[in-house]
Design a protein around this motif. Structure first.
Motif, mmCIF file in Angstrom:
data_model
loop_
_atom_site.group_PDB
_atom_site.id
_atom_site.type_symbol
_atom_site.label_atom_id
_atom_site.label_comp_id
_atom_site.label_asym_id
_atom_site.label_seq_id
_atom_site.Cartn_x
_atom_site.Cartn_y
_atom_site.Cartn_z
ATOM 1 N N ILE A 1 43.281 33.172 43.220
ATOM 2 C CA ILE A 1 42.243 32.869 42.179
ATOM 3 C C ILE A 1 41.170 31.854 42.775
ATOM 4 O O ILE A 1 39.810 32.107 42.692
ATOM 5 N N VAL A 2 41.688 30.756 43.445
ATOM 6 C CA VAL A 2 40.818 29.805 43.861
ATOM 7 C C VAL A 2 39.858 30.351 45.030
ATOM 8 O O VAL A 2 38.477 30.361 45.238
ATOM 9 N N PHE A 3 40.181 31.423 45.697
ATOM 10 C CA PHE A 3 39.456 32.172 46.820
ATOM 11 C C PHE A 3 38.243 32.629 46.042
ATOM 12 O O PHE A 3 37.422 32.839 46.713
ATOM 13 N N THR A 4 38.483 33.475 44.969
ATOM 14 C CA THR A 4 37.240 34.202 44.298
ATOM 15 C C THR A 4 36.179 33.266 43.763
ATOM 16 O O THR A 4 35.461 33.662 43.607
ATOM 17 N N LEU A 5 36.860 32.139 43.667
ATOM 18 C CA LEU A 5 35.687 31.116 43.172
ATOM 19 C C LEU A 5 34.696 30.784 44.128
ATOM 20 O O LEU A 5 33.729 30.444 43.799
ATOM 21 N N ILE A 6 35.357 30.892 45.484
ATOM 22 C CA ILE A 6 34.420 30.393 46.569
ATOM 23 C C ILE A 6 33.814 31.777 47.272
ATOM 24 O O ILE A 6 32.527 31.750 47.787
ATOM 25 N N PHE A 7 34.588 32.824 47.602
ATOM 26 C CA PHE A 7 33.954 34.046 48.192
ATOM 27 C C PHE A 7 33.732 35.043 47.395
ATOM 28 O O PHE A 7 34.497 35.322 46.253
#
Lengths: 300, 286, 530
Positions: free
Chosen positions: B114-120
């Motif tokens: 989830i955090v990954f999609t916030l950034i990438f």
């Protein structure tokens, strides 16, 4: 082991299923688009069939070799850091004050009024800023002149422009940003306050020892997430507010990419800069999360 | 006695700062309202700044409201806001609850994802392709489903759920309550402040929606409110070199902003009462 | 929605059967988005309807007898009503037997993004506006239909826009886009006539006069309010405010390329550039120029003029003389009167700034994929021919419906009081309009201003013919040019360093690449070889 976990936790996995599906379809499937950064993207050939860039870092190089690279990076970081600090503390203070407010109607009015600016787009805020700060005829400059001073170009001076950026953003988001902290404060157990009162604690001490620890995890969570976007200094705002005189202090990565990449159809360049920003953001988030974990507050 | 005095001084300081914040917010809002109901010539005569309107006219509102596009756009916006927010809240809750169980195997992986999609992000083009291939182009669903969950809100909600006392779940489980029941009948009622907050975030997000509309929708009858407002506002930023074009005056711009934001402004005071201190007390102890 | 399209589909299928019987030959079905499914039946070959090309003024040749086809067009614009209120759409639907779906985007950036993603995803509109850069990229990538072999079927269009404009849609000798017919210049200096009168001044004839008048407007209290709250000149950034001053020195706007003494010259390298900058610097130093000139990125200069802050502004006549503008000016000050003036003369004579002749007010292209759907393609051609027919469709998209929005007095078109109902009709002018007669008809009170602006001499620049060379980052160079010129103009950098500036521009900013490309490309077109 896996089987016992499944047997024990299956309702949780069922709950996660729709969300995970959403992430796979709408977030992870398109991720292959990131390879555009390493290709000479052509709309006709599409993402997968476009030829690889030669060398593979070609678009990163274009970006790095721009005569403005250093300045862009510096502006982005500075503006973003100012916004990080000023965008975090005032909303927390406002939420604390609202929480301490004993007059219900005053609290309601202040809360509603400070929430409103969030709904003004930057075009409108730009209009307001001109009406206030323009060198010819802006209200503030009229006051200055009437008080015997000489007018000051707030909107076109490299000395004040960043303050205008940060100030207007803080103003726009003050009440909006406070909402989440207010919600967190609503979750604090009131018996804690009662017990403290019995112990003879003053209001300030209660804020310091009960309220702030009560919203600590939200503060840390928001801070970590904001770090992930450290290289997003606010394109919409700057694009509308800046002008050639303040480029040296206001031109950021995103405005440069916009002028260079989008307007000239260079998708690969835009993608390369995007990837660069994301990598830095991810590194910061990982780092911050590890630090936060030591206080027992990490995201994962 | 001294303590009472301290308390009074403290209160006065709090109220003073709050009033100051309110004034800071109200002046520009007053300006927007005033300009929207003042003839533009009058605005200019006052150097472009008006706080108390003297010569009031609602002609800008009349012009906007009689425009053929607006009522239809309003309907679309209400539709995507109501349906969208409902979907958002259900999906977000379903994700946040399991993720708040610290001993759930695989939790770390999902959170990282989830955090990954916030950034990438994959970018515009591949996202468009997927929206197209699931057949959403030119439908209201294109403005709802591609943003059905905001990672940010999942993390917030999860963090609130983590703050709920553990005994609550233990006792419920002893009762043999199923997890779905725990979520909807115990966790949800205890989390009204955060549900309201996140509901507000989603609601405002949908209300301000224009980005997906301009990408995924070409049918004019499906455009939401903000697309129309954006059309009015952007004209003033990039005047077309066209004699036929009538650049909307500032009066018109402000009126369009008022029309578009009034409904969400009204919603907020109704939500506020759920942020009052001590919401949780009764339900846990009682 | 869906039941509607069901009905349409069945209607289409019936008429399709009829058509199939009439037309011989078969092509392959396209991947059309329309509700019809051409792949399921043989479609008409383009050769089957040659009559459409010559007599395209009457669209019935191929349209009316066939099935109703959905046409999708996208462009930048605003104020388009919903389809059920859109009279122009209804007329076009009927005349061409199409279901016309025009979508406009209020912001140019939104539009650009939309077009790019649609090109990338193969979800092509049938006709779309694009800029020169997109034309180059898209044509290079094979996304656009080469119109060269079809030009004889676009006869009406060719006549309407003229040979010269046909060429503007070409890339490497092939025509990939239809350019709109040419525009005419709108901008001049406007000056406060009542301020001149109140200070007993004459209309400035030379740039020295301009400087003096601007100074007087700043220092001598032209509005007689006892406050020093006015200034002389404003405009949109440096190029805007001083365009006629550059012209007076025979210099084009910075960055432009033009012919001078039979040679191709870049304004920055023009030997007279330094003199022009020196003059501008002196004028700014007197304090008579809008201090926030460089922040006038949209229409702020107009607002300053209206508010009574500035007495001279370089601007277009629509923003200064249309009824609603006059209304605003008079609301601020009933005595205010703005008049356009001729460009002030200087060492090189007088030129009212630059006028780009290589550009076009707009261009439209057809996706290559449409060649698989010849029937639909023909309908797009019909559309383009129809809106280019001076006796038919062109009148519709210029003025609306005859008898309702305009009446004819012999050959002369007169607008009725209902004309404002179709104020958005310009969105449908895909091939442009006969600019002068159009404006004279639609803007009767402004007729004199229109002619006046059009009659001013201008330096003809050629940038529109120059395509950016590979490896040249135009945005960095543009920024550098703007920044440094501002420094020269504001005295923050000594003009003695001008050559040093050019040196940096050529090397660090790779301006040399652009210069060489311009030389080469323009020479190929026959410029600069006298």
């Amino acid at each position: 082991m896996a089987l016992t976990a499944l047997r024990k936790y299956w309702p949780f996995y069922v709950m996660l299923l729709p969300g995970v599906l959403f992430y796979l379809v709408f977030r992870y499937f398109p991720m292959y688009g990131m390879i555009i950064a390493f290709k000479d993207f052509s709309l006709m050939d599409g993402i997968l069939r476009s030829p690889w860039a030669n060398p593979w870092y070609k678009h990163f190089e274009t970006f790095y070799q721009s005569p403005y690279f250093g300045e862009l990076l510096r502006n982005t970081l500075l503006i973003s850091l100012y916004k990080l600090v000023w965008g975090t503390i005032p909303p927390i203070l406002l939420a604390l004050l609202l929480n301490e407010c004993r007059i219900r109607w005053l609290r309601a009015i202040v809360q509603t009024l400070t929430y409103m600016p969030h709904f003004l787009s930057w075009v409108i805020i730009f209009g307001i800023l001109i009406a206030l700060f323009s060198q010819n005829g802006g209200i503030v400059n009229r006051w200055i002149v009437e008080a015997g001073g000489s007018s000051y170009p707030f909107l076109t001076s490299t000395h004040t422009f960043r303050s205008v950026l940060v100030g207007s953003e803080v103003w726009q988001n003050l009440g909006w940003g406070a909402i989440i902290y207010l919600a967190a404060m609503a979750g604090i157990d009131p018996t804690l306050y009662e017990a403290a009162k019995v112990d003879g604690a003053g209001r300030l001490r209660m804020i310091w020892h009960i309220t702030i620890p009560g919203i600590r995890s939200v503060i840390i969570l928001l801070f970590i997430l904001k770090l992930g976007h450290l290289l997003d200094a606010g394109f919409d705002q700057i694009y509308i507010l800046y002008n050639i005189q303040v480029y040296p202090v206001a031109d950021i990565l995103d405005t440069w990419v916009y002028r260079t990449g989008l307007q000239q159809l260079n998708f690969s360049l835009a993608s390369a800069v995007g990837l660069f920003k994301s990598l830095i953001g991810m590194a910061l988030v990982l780092l911050a999360n590890n630090v936060a974990k030591r206080w027992g507050e990490g995201i994962w | 006695m001294v303590k009472g005095l301290d308390d009074k001084i403290f209160n006065v300081a709090v109220y003073a700062i709050l009033v100051f914040c309110a004034l800071l917010a109200i002046f520009p809002i007053l300006y927007v309202v005033s300009v929207s109901i003042t003839p533009f010539g009058e605005v200019l005569r006052n150097g472009g700044f008006i706080l108390i309107p003297r010569d009031v006219t609602f002609s800008a509102y009349k012009t906007l409201l009689t425009q053929s596009n607006l009522p239809q756009a309003f309907k679309i916006t209400v539709l995507i806001t109501v349906v969208g927010t409902a979907i958002n809240l259900i999906l977000t809750g379903l994700m946040a609850y399991p993720l708040s169980r610290k001993n759930l195997p695989g939790r770390r992986l999902v959170l990282l994802m989830i955090v990954f999609t916030l950034i990438f992000s994959g970018g515009l083009i591949p996202t468009y392709l997927i929206v197209k291939s699931v057949g959403l182009i030119d439908s209201v669903w294109a403005m709802i489903l591609p943003n059905a969950i905001w990672s940010f809100n999942v993390l917030i909600m999860k963090s609130f759920f983590e703050g709920l006392p553990e005994e609550l779940f233990e006792s419920a489980r002893l009762d043999g309550a199923k997890e779905f029941r725990i979520l909807f009948q115990i966790v949800a009622p205890l989390s009204i402040p955060v549900i309201m907050t996140i509901g507000l975030f989603y609601l405002v997000g949908h209300w301000n929606e224009f980005f997906q509309a301009i990408f995924y929708v070409t049918d004019r009858t499906l455009f939401p409110l903000q697309v129309i407002v954006r059309e009015i506002l952007m004209q003033s930023q990039q005047p077309l070199e066209n004699a036929d074009n009538i650049t909307p005056t500032q009066t018109m711009q402000m009126a369009s902003v008022m029309i578009a934001s009034l409904p969400v402004l009204i919603v907020y005071p109704f939500i506020q009462k759920y942020f009052t201190k001590g919401m949780l007390l009764g339900s846990i102890k009682g | 929605m869906s039941s509607n399209s069901m009905k349409r589909t069945s209607a289409i299928l019936t008429s399709f059967a009829l058509l199939a019987a009439v037309v011989s030959g078969c092509g392959n079905g396209g991947d059309s988005e329309a509700s019809s499914s051409p792949s399921s039946s043989p479609s008409a070959s383009p050769a089957a309807s040659p009559s459409a090309s010559t007599d395209s003024a009457s669209p019935s040749a191929s349209g009316a007898s066939g099935k109703k086809i959905k046409l999708e067009v996208i462009e930048v614009g605003n104020n388009l009503p919903t389809p059920d209120q859109d009279i122009i759409k209804k007329e076009l639907d009927q005349a061409l037997n199409v279901d016309f779906n025009l979508t406009v985007y209020g912001s140019g950036d939104d539009y650009k993004n939309q077009l790019n993603v649609r090109m990338a995803s193969g979800n092509f509109p049938d006709l779309f506006a694009l800029d020169r850069q997109q034309l180059l990229e898209f044509s290079k990538q094979g996304l656009l239909l080469d119109l060269t072999p079809y030009m004889d079927r676009l006869g009406q269009v060719k006549d309407f826009i003229g040979e010269e404009n046909v060429k503007k849609g070409a890339v490497d000798g092939k025509i990939y886009a239809i350019s709109k017919s040419s525009q005419i210049p709108y901008n001049t200096y406007f000056i406060r006539k009542d301020w001149l009168a109140s200070l007993n001044l004459e209309v400035p004839k030379t740039i020295e006069d301009l400087k003096a008048v601007a100074a007087a407007f700043t220092n001598d209290d032209p509005d007689k309010n006892g406050k020093k709250d006015t200034f002389g000149l404003t405009g949109a950034e440096l190029n805007g405010a001083f365009a006629p001053v550059f012209g007076a020195f025979g210099v084009g706007s910075p960055g432009s390329v033009y012919e001078k003494d039979g040679k191709i010259v870049n304004a920055l390298y023009d030997p007279d550039m330094k003199a022009a900058l020196a003059f501008i610097k002196d004028m700014i130093a007197t304090g008579s120029v809008d201090p926030e000139l460089l922040a006038n990125t949209a229409l702020q200069h107009q607002e300053k003029a209206f508010k009574g802050q500035a007495g001279i502004v370089w601007i277009d006549w629509p923003n200064m003389t249309k009824e609603n503008m006059i209304e605003q000016i008079k609301a601020v000050n009933p005595n205010a009167e703005w008049i356009p003036i001729e460009p002030p003369a200087g060492p090189a004579g007088k030129f009212d700034g630059s006028w780009e002749i290589g550009n076009t007010p707009g261009r439209y292209a057809i996706p290559k994929a449409l060649e698989k759907d010849p029937e639909k393609l023909q309908r797009v051609f019909d559309l383009l021919n129809y809106v280019s027919d001076p006796k038919g469709g062109s009148l519709l998209v210029q003025f609306g419906v005859e008898g309702t929005h305009y009446t004819k007095d012999g050959d002369k078109v007169v607008m009725t009081d209902k004309a404002s109902e179709v104020g958005y009709s310009w969105l449908y002018q895909f091939t442009g309009r006969p600019e002068m007669s159009y404006l004279q008809t639609k803007f009767v009170p402004q007729a004199e201003f229109i002619k006046f602006a059009n009659n001013q001499p201008r330096i003809q620049t050629l940038n529109g013919f120059v395509d950016m060379p590979e490896g040249y980052v135009a945005s960095d160079a543009d920024r550098y040019i703007k920044e440094e010129l501002a420094k020269f103009a504001y005295g923050q950098r000594d003009l003695g360093e001008y050559d040093k500036f050019l040196k940096t521009l050529e090397t660090t900013m790779q301006y040399k690449l652009f210069m060489d490309a311009a030389q080469e490309q323009l020479a190929a077109l026959g410029y600069g070889s006298k």
